[in-house]
Design a protein around this motif. Sequence first.
Motif, PDB file in Angstrom:
ATOM      1  N   ALA A   1      12.053   2.296  -9.554  1.00 30.92           N
ATOM      2  CA  ALA A   1      11.181   2.616  -8.525  1.00 30.92           C
ATOM      3  C   ALA A   1      10.742   1.654  -7.358  1.00 30.92           C
ATOM      4  O   ALA A   1      11.030   1.796  -6.344  1.00 30.92           O
ATOM      5  N   LYS A   2      10.377   0.555  -7.854  1.00 31.66           N
ATOM      6  CA  LYS A   2       9.784  -0.505  -7.001  1.00 31.66           C
ATOM      7  C   LYS A   2      10.959  -1.290  -6.109  1.00 31.66           C
ATOM      8  O   LYS A   2      10.714  -1.710  -5.257  1.00 31.66           O
ATOM      9  N   ALA A   3      12.108  -1.159  -6.722  1.00 32.09           N
ATOM     10  CA  ALA A   3      13.228  -1.749  -6.581  1.00 32.09           C
ATOM     11  C   ALA A   3      13.704  -0.838  -5.245  1.00 32.09           C
ATOM     12  O   ALA A   3      14.103  -1.450  -4.323  1.00 32.09           O
ATOM     13  N   ILE A   4      13.560   0.531  -5.561  1.00 33.08           N
ATOM     14  CA  ILE A   4      14.082   1.225  -4.405  1.00 33.08           C
ATOM     15  C   ILE A   4      13.353   1.197  -3.209  1.00 33.08           C
ATOM     16  O   ILE A   4      13.757   1.513  -2.179  1.00 33.08           O
TER      17      ILE A   4
ATOM     18  N   GLU B   1      20.608   1.422  -0.866  1.00 31.31           N
ATOM     19  CA  GLU B   1      20.456   1.935   0.401  1.00 31.31           C
ATOM     20  C   GLU B   1      19.765   3.289   0.117  1.00 31.31           C
ATOM     21  O   GLU B   1      20.013   4.301  -0.668  1.00 31.31           O
ATOM     22  N   VAL B   2      18.708   3.365   1.074  1.00 35.67           N
ATOM     23  CA  VAL B   2      17.884   4.618   1.391  1.00 35.67           C
ATOM     24  C   VAL B   2      18.218   5.337   2.740  1.00 35.67           C
ATOM     25  O   VAL B   2      17.811   4.526   3.584  1.00 35.67           O
ATOM     26  N   CYS B   3      18.884   6.270   2.785  1.00 35.72           N
ATOM     27  CA  CYS B   3      19.341   6.735   4.121  1.00 35.72           C
ATOM     28  C   CYS B   3      19.895   5.531   5.020  1.00 35.72           C
ATOM     29  O   CYS B   3      19.181   5.337   6.040  1.00 35.72           O
TER      30      CYS B   3
ATOM     31  N   CYS C   1      10.856   6.606   3.577  1.00 39.06           N
ATOM     32  CA  CYS C   1      10.838   6.802   2.171  1.00 39.06           C
ATOM     33  C   CYS C   1       9.358   6.465   1.761  1.00 39.06           C
ATOM     34  O   CYS C   1       8.881   5.446   2.024  1.00 39.06           O
ATOM     35  N   GLN C   2       8.730   7.280   1.149  1.00 40.36           N
ATOM     36  CA  GLN C   2       7.437   7.037   0.484  1.00 40.36           C
ATOM     37  C   GLN C   2       7.233   7.055  -1.189  1.00 40.36           C
ATOM     38  O   GLN C   2       7.869   7.846  -1.646  1.00 40.36           O
TER      39      GLN C   2
END
Length: 404
Positions: free
Chosen positions: A176-179, A191-193, A210-211
């Motif tokens: 989760a921390k990497a994301i 990649e996030v969006c 992203c939260q």
Amino acid sequence: MTSLNPLMTLGAQIIEAMPVEQKLSREERKQLAIQLLSEVGLPELSRQLTRFPFELSGGQQQRAMIAMSLAMADRVAVMCNGDLLEQGTAQAILNDPQHDYTRTLTTAHRRRLSGGRQKYNVEGLPLPAVSLAGVSVDYGNGRHRKRVLHDIDLQVPAGSTLGIAGESGSGKSTLAKAIMGLITPSTGSIEVCRIDPANPPAREEFARTCQYIFQDTAGSLNPRHNILQALLEAVQIHQRGTLALISDLPSYCADLLNDVGLNKEILQRYPHQLSGGQRQRVVIARALALAPKVLVCDEPVSALDATVRNQILDLIMDIKRRRNLTLIFIGHDLAVMEDLADRLVVMQHGRIVEQGDAHALFSAPRSAYTRELLKASHLSRNQTQFTHTPASGMKTAPGYLMGV
Ligand SMILES: Nc1ncnc2c1ncn2[C@@H]1O[C@H](COP(=O)(O)OP(=O)(O)OP(=O)(O)O)[C@@H](O)[C@H]1O
Ligand SMILES: [Mg+2]
């Protein structure tokens, strides 16, 4: 998490908790600490007494606390709205509760979430909102460098809910921390969006995309900011990005609180003046203030009691549906995952051992480890019988621990 001293090593804290009248040498105390850590299921840490709390996973921190108190409750007192409703042996309270409220507490963990899950449509596959390719993460330097995530490949379709399950220390929070870009991977890409979370210039834009809702409710809010300040900070980031014109900021914040079932009276309060459940709702409101597309929840309910836990889970799922969010939900309770996840990832020792459609995975788990996890979660769901019987007729007798 806040019960451990962040500046003291694990060994020093356990040794400090030993009574002084126990006349033990330094070496004997160390051996006792090692034995206690093994007893709470952390034998691997017994060789690493010099680790600090932040170097442990959430579950490992909890076990370390148990090593310090090594208790089990014999008698239980049930409280509601500041009143002591009933008390008795743990067995009597669990098997034959007198109050309705106690009954809801003892059965709450067996209740299914309301509404059920909304099946996400696999046809016409939406683009992945989150994708990871070959991601590995290492902690520590030099000789102490240790790989905790190995070669993770993962795709989360937009609008779906991904559940991540696995035992304590398997690497769920690290993932989760990497994301979230809080840790930089040693290999691979995220990649996030379409945003690289580790890319600093895009930080504000990333915050609007992203939260993250942390495992630790107390540690996720600044203790020196009241709730209004905590929300305002998020609202301002939202405003800067979307050029939204919000004329009355305090009433906008009150609406945010209303959305998560809280009264605006708490706007002037500080985090320590709230209960754990209220704090978690504030954290959710703050995340929503940024109108993110992706929400990462890391065991958001593990520190809450069974009734509040269900309310918060219902709230998260309701918000997810209303805002069509992509949700990544980390937890160790597979029964909860069954209720809310579309797809499921099972982790062990920093690797993905199984992933796929949640329903298929529950009905026919392929790996032996997933079967073990499923068995354990069904056991805990059905386990309300309490067999340990302390001597009767005593009120918090010496040597007993009173659970409230
Ligand atoms: N900052 C750190 N430095 C060194 N090791 C760490 C650090 N943070 C975590 N670890 C180790 O990495 C491993 C994975 O930890 P992580 O927090 O990702 O586990 P988790 O799956 O979230 O567990 P839990 O269910 O207990 O929260 C654990 O062995 C932990 O001790
Ligand atoms: Mg964790």
